[in-house]
Design a protein around this motif. Structure first.
Motif, PDB file in Angstrom:
ATOM      1  N   LEU A 216       0.894  -1.126  -0.172  1.00  0.00           N
ATOM      2  CA  LEU A 216       0.115  -0.081  -0.077  1.00  0.00           C
ATOM      3  C   LEU A 216       0.992   1.217  -0.104  1.00  0.00           C
ATOM      4  CD1 LEU A 216      -2.697  -0.840   2.780  1.00  0.00           C
ATOM      5  CD2 LEU A 216      -2.934  -0.899   0.056  1.00  0.00           C
ATOM      6  N   ASP A 217       0.306   2.297  -0.368  1.00  0.00           N
ATOM      7  CA  ASP A 217       1.209   3.663  -0.395  1.00  0.00           C
ATOM      8  C   ASP A 217       1.363   3.943   1.130  1.00  0.00           C
ATOM      9  OD1 ASP A 217       1.383   6.474  -1.964  1.00  0.00           O
ATOM     10  OD2 ASP A 217       0.665   6.806   0.228  1.00  0.00           O
ATOM     11  N   LEU A 218       2.506   4.355   1.374  1.00  0.00           N
ATOM     12  CA  LEU A 218       3.218   4.540   2.682  1.00  0.00           C
ATOM     13  C   LEU A 218       2.270   5.397   3.583  1.00  0.00           C
ATOM     14  CD1 LEU A 218       7.041   5.254   1.786  1.00  0.00           C
ATOM     15  CD2 LEU A 218       5.925   2.798   2.681  1.00  0.00           C
ATOM     16  N   SER A 219       1.714   6.504   2.854  1.00  0.00           N
ATOM     17  CA  SER A 219       0.890   7.482   3.556  1.00  0.00           C
ATOM     18  C   SER A 219      -0.308   6.764   4.067  1.00  0.00           C
ATOM     19  CB  SER A 219       0.576   8.829   2.722  1.00  0.00           C
ATOM     20  OG  SER A 219      -0.113   8.261   1.720  1.00  0.00           O
ATOM     21  N   LEU A 220      -0.900   5.756   3.385  1.00  0.00           N
ATOM     22  CA  LEU A 220      -2.100   5.106   3.610  1.00  0.00           C
ATOM     23  C   LEU A 220      -1.759   3.947   4.848  1.00  0.00           C
ATOM     24  CD1 LEU A 220      -5.125   4.122   3.343  1.00  0.00           C
ATOM     25  CD2 LEU A 220      -4.269   2.798   1.474  1.00  0.00           C
ATOM     26  N   GLN A 221      -0.721   3.502   4.810  1.00  0.00           N
ATOM     27  CA  GLN A 221      -0.005   2.470   5.937  1.00  0.00           C
ATOM     28  C   GLN A 221       0.020   3.249   7.243  1.00  0.00           C
ATOM     29  OE1 GLN A 221       3.596   0.091   5.003  1.00  0.00           O
ATOM     30  NE2 GLN A 221       3.258   0.253   2.919  1.00  0.00           N
ATOM     31  N   GLU A 222       0.530   4.394   7.267  1.00  0.00           N
ATOM     32  CA  GLU A 222       0.829   5.320   8.253  1.00  0.00           C
ATOM     33  C   GLU A 222      -0.555   5.696   8.856  1.00  0.00           C
ATOM     34  OE1 GLU A 222       2.917   8.634   7.195  1.00  0.00           O
ATOM     35  OE2 GLU A 222       4.861   7.446   6.838  1.00  0.00           O
ATOM     36  N   GLU A 223      -1.612   5.942   8.099  1.00  0.00           N
ATOM     37  CA  GLU A 223      -3.042   6.270   8.562  1.00  0.00           C
ATOM     38  C   GLU A 223      -3.619   5.083   9.194  1.00  0.00           C
ATOM     39  OE1 GLU A 223      -4.128   9.062   8.960  1.00  0.00           O
ATOM     40  OE2 GLU A 223      -2.296   9.876   8.188  1.00  0.00           O
ATOM     41  N   PHE A 224      -3.384   3.881   8.389  1.00  0.00           N
ATOM     42  CA  PHE A 224      -4.075   2.576   9.295  1.00  0.00           C
ATOM     43  C   PHE A 224      -3.261   2.413  10.580  1.00  0.00           C
ATOM     44  CE2 PHE A 224      -5.927   0.642   5.205  1.00  0.00           C
ATOM     45  CZ  PHE A 224      -7.062   0.396   5.863  1.00  0.00           C
ATOM     46  N   GLU A 225      -2.176   2.460  10.655  1.00  0.00           N
ATOM     47  CA  GLU A 225      -1.191   2.257  11.937  1.00  0.00           C
ATOM     48  C   GLU A 225      -1.787   3.172  12.961  1.00  0.00           C
ATOM     49  OE1 GLU A 225       2.551   2.846  10.811  1.00  0.00           O
ATOM     50  OE2 GLU A 225       2.870   0.753   9.722  1.00  0.00           O
ATOM     51  N   LYS A 226      -2.094   4.466  12.615  1.00  0.00           N
ATOM     52  CA  LYS A 226      -2.705   5.573  13.599  1.00  0.00           C
ATOM     53  C   LYS A 226      -4.018   4.971  13.961  1.00  0.00           C
ATOM     54  CE  LYS A 226      -0.215   9.349  11.478  1.00  0.00           C
ATOM     55  NZ  LYS A 226      -0.421  10.842  10.705  1.00  0.00           N
ATOM     56  N   PHE A 227      -4.939   4.324  12.933  1.00  0.00           N
ATOM     57  CA  PHE A 227      -6.320   3.818  13.060  1.00  0.00           C
ATOM     58  C   PHE A 227      -6.207   2.644  14.053  1.00  0.00           C
ATOM     59  CE2 PHE A 227      -9.391   0.669  12.058  1.00  0.00           C
ATOM     60  CZ  PHE A 227     -10.360   1.567  11.793  1.00  0.00           C
TER      61      PHE A 227
END
Length: 266
Positions: A216-227
């Motif tokens: 996945l796009d790195l920014s999307l990975q980061e948002e999932f991790e925050k989620f």
């Protein structure tokens, strides 16, 4: 078969021949099995008049029972009396609730978050499977002391909302105080994500479960991790899971020893 169990079959060996306590047991004296068998085996030409032992009263029963008694004594000596402190603290926090049925190798932990119900499932079977593949780092002092903390445990999270159909399913590996996400799936039917039957597992096999998380796009990975962090799927939980897995594995092992000894002695 659960989703967690299905994933585990493709990722970790199924053999459970090596236990976490193998290094400890190996240091204790053991009588050679071959010599015991040879001594107990009658000559091939023995007369048929020799009375055979009754069922359940073999010549090796006493040896096995004595060895189990020895192992139980060792485990009792090494065990901590009462509920361990880490478990008391976890329960006191009141965030997660543990679902742990004696005799089962899978453990469930769940919580409420707003209008969501979050459930985590992991298995103590992964502890033994992981040890078979684990190679301690060379040249690091004290590496053997940290072996247990390095065992990876496969975890499956499901997030459902009673007012909305469907479920989010997250497959991750818990290791060294972190959850490493491997896949995020969505099921239109929430029962497919939460049902632990063989029928549900068969239906899941033919579904598209989404791309590998790392693609996945790195920014999307980061948002999932925050989620996930916001929902308590964090470092604190990642340290608790393997600690509880080892605690449960120890209890199940002692229970197994007691059951086997009772059966042999009957």
């Amino acid at each position: 078969m659960s989703l967690l169990r299905a994933v585990r079959q493709f990722s970790l060996p199924s053999s459970r021949s090596i236990s976490l306590r193998s290094s400890l047991i190996s240091t204790r004296a053991r009588a050679p099995a071959l010599s015991r068998i040879t001594a107990a085996t009658p000559a091939v030409r023995a007369s048929f008049s020799v009375s055979a032992c009754r069922f359940g009263e073999g010549t090796t029963d006493g040896d096995v029972s004595a060895k189990i008694t020895e192992e139980l004594a060792y485990e009792k000596e090494a065990a901590i009396e009462g509920e361990p402190e880490f478990l008391k603290e976890f329960k006191t926090s009141g965030i997660w609730t543990i679902e742990d049925a004696p005799g089962n190798d899978e453990v469930g932990i769940h919580r409420k978050f707003g209008n969501e119900h979050i459930r985590l499932i992991f298995s103590i079977a992964d502890l033994q499977s992981a040890e078979e593949n684990f190679e301690p780092p060379e040249g690091e002092e004290g590496a053997s002391e940290d072996v247990e903390a390095s065992y990876p445990l496969r975890c499956s999270f499901t997030i459902t909302k009673p007012s909305v159909p469907g479920a989010l399913s997250i497959d991750a590996v818990c290791q060294e105080g972190a959850f490493v996400v491997e896949n995020v799936s969505f099921y239109s039917d929430s029962k497919l994500a939460t049902d632990l039957t063989a029928e549900a597992d068969w239906k899941r096999r033919g579904l598209y479960i989404g791309p590998q998380f790392e693609t996945l796009d790195l920014s999307l990975q980061e948002e999932f991790e925050k989620f996930l962090q916001e929902r308590g799927i964090n470092e604190s939980l990642a340290f608790f899971v393997p600690e509880y897995a080892q605690y449960k594995e120890q209890k199940e092992y002692v229970g197994w020893l007691n059951k086997v000894k009772k059966f042999i002695d009957a």
